[in-house]
Design a protein around this motif. Structure first.
Motif, PDB file in Angstrom:
ATOM      1  N   PRO A  23       2.904 -40.767  -3.610  1.00  0.00           N
ATOM      2  CA  PRO A  23       2.968 -40.844  -5.146  1.00  0.00           C
ATOM      3  C   PRO A  23       2.257 -42.052  -6.120  1.00  0.00           C
ATOM      4  N   PHE A  24       2.551 -43.321  -5.379  1.00  0.00           N
ATOM      5  CA  PHE A  24       1.738 -44.491  -6.050  1.00  0.00           C
ATOM      6  C   PHE A  24       0.272 -44.297  -5.905  1.00  0.00           C
ATOM      7  N   VAL A  25      -0.182 -43.803  -4.834  1.00  0.00           N
ATOM      8  CA  VAL A  25      -1.700 -43.692  -4.870  1.00  0.00           C
ATOM      9  C   VAL A  25      -2.249 -42.637  -5.817  1.00  0.00           C
ATOM     10  N   TYR A  26      -1.519 -41.506  -6.059  1.00  0.00           N
ATOM     11  CA  TYR A  26      -1.972 -40.691  -7.146  1.00  0.00           C
ATOM     12  C   TYR A  26      -1.648 -41.210  -8.329  1.00  0.00           C
ATOM     13  N   VAL A  27      -0.914 -41.913  -8.752  1.00  0.00           N
ATOM     14  CA  VAL A  27      -0.751 -42.646  -9.944  1.00  0.00           C
ATOM     15  C   VAL A  27      -1.881 -43.520 -10.171  1.00  0.00           C
ATOM     16  N   LEU A  28      -2.097 -44.359  -9.224  1.00  0.00           N
ATOM     17  CA  LEU A  28      -3.178 -45.335  -9.429  1.00  0.00           C
ATOM     18  C   LEU A  28      -4.528 -44.824  -9.592  1.00  0.00           C
ATOM     19  N   LEU A  29      -5.017 -43.601  -8.785  1.00  0.00           N
ATOM     20  CA  LEU A  29      -6.152 -42.946  -9.045  1.00  0.00           C
ATOM     21  C   LEU A  29      -6.164 -42.232 -10.255  1.00  0.00           C
ATOM     22  N   PHE A  57       6.790 -55.663 -21.532  1.00  0.00           N
ATOM     23  CA  PHE A  57       6.824 -56.033 -20.111  1.00  0.00           C
ATOM     24  C   PHE A  57       7.456 -57.321 -19.840  1.00  0.00           C
ATOM     25  N   TRP A  58       6.752 -58.724 -20.612  1.00  0.00           N
ATOM     26  CA  TRP A  58       7.178 -59.784 -20.672  1.00  0.00           C
ATOM     27  C   TRP A  58       8.709 -59.909 -20.918  1.00  0.00           C
ATOM     28  N   LYS A  59       9.167 -59.238 -21.886  1.00  0.00           N
ATOM     29  CA  LYS A  59      10.559 -59.489 -22.259  1.00  0.00           C
ATOM     30  C   LYS A  59      11.353 -58.905 -20.992  1.00  0.00           C
ATOM     31  N   SER A  60      10.831 -57.687 -20.375  1.00  0.00           N
ATOM     32  CA  SER A  60      11.587 -57.214 -19.314  1.00  0.00           C
ATOM     33  C   SER A  60      11.595 -58.307 -18.184  1.00  0.00           C
ATOM     34  N   MET A  61      10.387 -58.759 -18.010  1.00  0.00           N
ATOM     35  CA  MET A  61      10.104 -59.957 -16.857  1.00  0.00           C
ATOM     36  C   MET A  61      11.204 -60.973 -17.287  1.00  0.00           C
ATOM     37  N   GLY A  62      11.019 -61.471 -18.040  1.00  0.00           N
ATOM     38  CA  GLY A  62      12.156 -62.696 -18.647  1.00  0.00           C
ATOM     39  C   GLY A  62      13.586 -62.247 -18.111  1.00  0.00           C
ATOM     40  N   MET A  63      14.020 -61.131 -18.634  1.00  0.00           N
ATOM     41  CA  MET A  63      15.458 -60.778 -18.662  1.00  0.00           C
ATOM     42  C   MET A  63      15.666 -60.384 -16.833  1.00  0.00           C
ATOM     43  N   ALA A  64      15.108 -59.901 -16.102  1.00  0.00           N
ATOM     44  CA  ALA A  64      15.076 -59.679 -14.903  1.00  0.00           C
ATOM     45  C   ALA A  64      14.911 -61.135 -14.246  1.00  0.00           C
ATOM     46  N   LEU A  65      14.306 -62.020 -14.648  1.00  0.00           N
ATOM     47  CA  LEU A  65      14.122 -63.265 -13.803  1.00  0.00           C
ATOM     48  C   LEU A  65      15.344 -64.313 -14.358  1.00  0.00           C
ATOM     49  N   CYS A  66      15.932 -64.007 -15.396  1.00  0.00           N
ATOM     50  CA  CYS A  66      17.289 -64.550 -15.718  1.00  0.00           C
ATOM     51  C   CYS A  66      18.545 -64.034 -14.808  1.00  0.00           C
ATOM     52  N   ILE A  67      18.569 -62.756 -14.609  1.00  0.00           N
ATOM     53  CA  ILE A  67      19.421 -62.053 -13.853  1.00  0.00           C
ATOM     54  C   ILE A  67      19.527 -62.311 -12.542  1.00  0.00           C
ATOM     55  N   ALA A  68      18.160 -62.661 -11.994  1.00  0.00           N
ATOM     56  CA  ALA A  68      17.922 -63.072 -10.432  1.00  0.00           C
ATOM     57  C   ALA A  68      18.369 -64.327 -10.398  1.00  0.00           C
ATOM     58  N   VAL A 227      -0.999 -45.672 -16.610  1.00  0.00           N
ATOM     59  CA  VAL A 227      -1.383 -47.318 -16.507  1.00  0.00           C
ATOM     60  C   VAL A 227      -0.118 -47.917 -16.508  1.00  0.00           C
ATOM     61  N   CYS A 228       0.640 -47.661 -17.514  1.00  0.00           N
ATOM     62  CA  CYS A 228       2.070 -48.337 -17.897  1.00  0.00           C
ATOM     63  C   CYS A 228       2.967 -48.187 -16.459  1.00  0.00           C
ATOM     64  N   CYS A 229       2.877 -47.312 -15.800  1.00  0.00           N
ATOM     65  CA  CYS A 229       3.474 -47.020 -14.653  1.00  0.00           C
ATOM     66  C   CYS A 229       2.863 -47.866 -13.638  1.00  0.00           C
ATOM     67  N   VAL A 230       1.823 -47.974 -13.469  1.00  0.00           N
ATOM     68  CA  VAL A 230       1.144 -49.120 -12.664  1.00  0.00           C
ATOM     69  C   VAL A 230       1.390 -50.516 -12.911  1.00  0.00           C
ATOM     70  N   LEU A 231       1.552 -50.586 -14.255  1.00  0.00           N
ATOM     71  CA  LEU A 231       1.995 -52.091 -14.758  1.00  0.00           C
ATOM     72  C   LEU A 231       3.602 -52.567 -14.212  1.00  0.00           C
ATOM     73  N   VAL A 232       4.486 -51.464 -14.364  1.00  0.00           N
ATOM     74  CA  VAL A 232       5.984 -51.516 -13.931  1.00  0.00           C
ATOM     75  C   VAL A 232       5.899 -51.810 -12.528  1.00  0.00           C
ATOM     76  N   VAL A 233       4.982 -51.199 -11.588  1.00  0.00           N
ATOM     77  CA  VAL A 233       5.235 -51.393 -10.106  1.00  0.00           C
ATOM     78  C   VAL A 233       4.643 -52.709  -9.822  1.00  0.00           C
ATOM     79  N   LEU A 234       3.485 -53.577 -10.378  1.00  0.00           N
ATOM     80  CA  LEU A 234       2.966 -54.655  -9.866  1.00  0.00           C
ATOM     81  C   LEU A 234       3.772 -55.708  -9.818  1.00  0.00           C
ATOM     82  N   PRO A 235       4.660 -56.171 -10.541  1.00  0.00           N
ATOM     83  CA  PRO A 235       5.669 -57.380 -10.037  1.00  0.00           C
ATOM     84  C   PRO A 235       6.370 -57.232  -8.708  1.00  0.00           C
ATOM     85  N   ALA A 236       6.938 -55.713  -8.774  1.00  0.00           N
ATOM     86  CA  ALA A 236       7.831 -55.711  -7.281  1.00  0.00           C
ATOM     87  C   ALA A 236       7.086 -55.668  -6.258  1.00  0.00           C
ATOM     88  N   LEU A 237       6.009 -55.013  -6.481  1.00  0.00           N
ATOM     89  CA  LEU A 237       4.745 -54.811  -5.379  1.00  0.00           C
ATOM     90  C   LEU A 237       4.472 -56.134  -4.884  1.00  0.00           C
TER      91      LEU A 237
END
Length: 257
Positions: A23-29, A57-68, A227-237
């Motif tokens: 599924p990720f390969v399909y989304v990326l291509l 994206f950066w607001k979500s990143m900051g929130m996730a980093l604060c929680i972690a 492309v937004c889906c790819v952006l969301v996957v990048l930090p965890a990947l």
């Protein structure tokens, strides 16, 4: 016979790996393809042309980093206490914590909502961060990991003049980096993918993290959405690829005890 079993296990593992990655390969291509052919225009729109995607994206990143970070701090303190100290009710508290680990997040939505309402934190990022830093999984993992540290090492540090905070920071934490990374990554991934909590605690759609906003308001252009889906996957990947060794070691060390 052993070779056949090994071959069968390898084939099944390969099949499962392909099914997970496909599924990720399909989304990326598909993110490079529009009706007119291959193009980088959707990536330009998401990363440079339209700031709303990266801003969320950066607001979500900051929130996730604060929680972690918050969950890691709580887990270190509680895990060290459970692993190295004997106090009345210790076993009962640890047992209750393990029961809480089995509860799905949906069970706690209403109690947390009532508590956050009384604290007047509804519709703020604190409503997402504060309840999420007290998840018991990190405490359980670090409790098991801290048990692997020899008592003689801690006693030697205390004989050298180290107090409990220095022993915790300079000995326990430094000798348990794999467990720390494991807790941080699992906490980050859980926070990054949260869905129910933002819907329940936030009223303003503009405050929704990208994990929720992307599903609720897909762009009119399907390629931009991908492309937004790819952006969301990048930090965890990135995190799971870079810290894969520490993650595995932390989980194995927790299972050993």
């Amino acid at each position: 016979m052993k070779k056949m079993r090994a071959l069968f296990s390898g084939a099944v593992s390969l099949l499962l790996a392909v099914l997970c990655v496909l599924p990720f390969v399909y989304v990326l291509l598909r993110s490079f393809w529009t009706g007119t052919g291959v193009t980088l225009q959707p990536y330009y729109e998401v990363f440079l042309g339209t700031p709303q995607y990266l801003f969320r994206f950066w607001k979500s990143m900051g929130m996730a980093l604060c929680i972690a970070a918050g969950q890691l701090l709580i887990s270190v303190l509680a895990g060290y206490g459970f692993a190295k100290y004997r106090f009345p009710g210790r076993s009962l508290l640890f047992f209750l914590m393990m029961i809480l680990m089995t509860l799905p997040v949906q069970v706690m939505l209403i109690p947390n909502y009532l508590m956050l309402t009384n604290l007047r934190l509804i519709d703020t990022y604190a409503a997402l961060i504060l309840p999420s830093i007290f998840i018991p999984l990190g405490t359980f993992i670090l409790t098991q990991s801290f048990k692997s540290i020899s008592e003689s090492v801690i006693d030697a540090a205390m004989l050298d003049g180290c107090g409990v905070p220095r022993v915790l920071a300079l000995v326990a934490v430094s000798m348990n980096k794999s467990g720390m990374v494991c807790v941080f990554l699992l906490s980050f991934l859980d926070a990054w993918n949260m869905v129910e909590q933002p819907i329940a605690y936030l009223k303003d759609f503009g405050q929704y993290p990208i994990s929720v906003a992307l599903a609720y308001t897909p762009p009119a252009d399907t390629t931009v959405h991908l492309v937004c889906c790819v952006l969301v996957v990048l930090p965890a990947l990135f995190l799971f690829t870079y810290f894969n060794k520490e993650l595995v070691e932390g989980i194995v060390l927790a299972e050993v005890k």
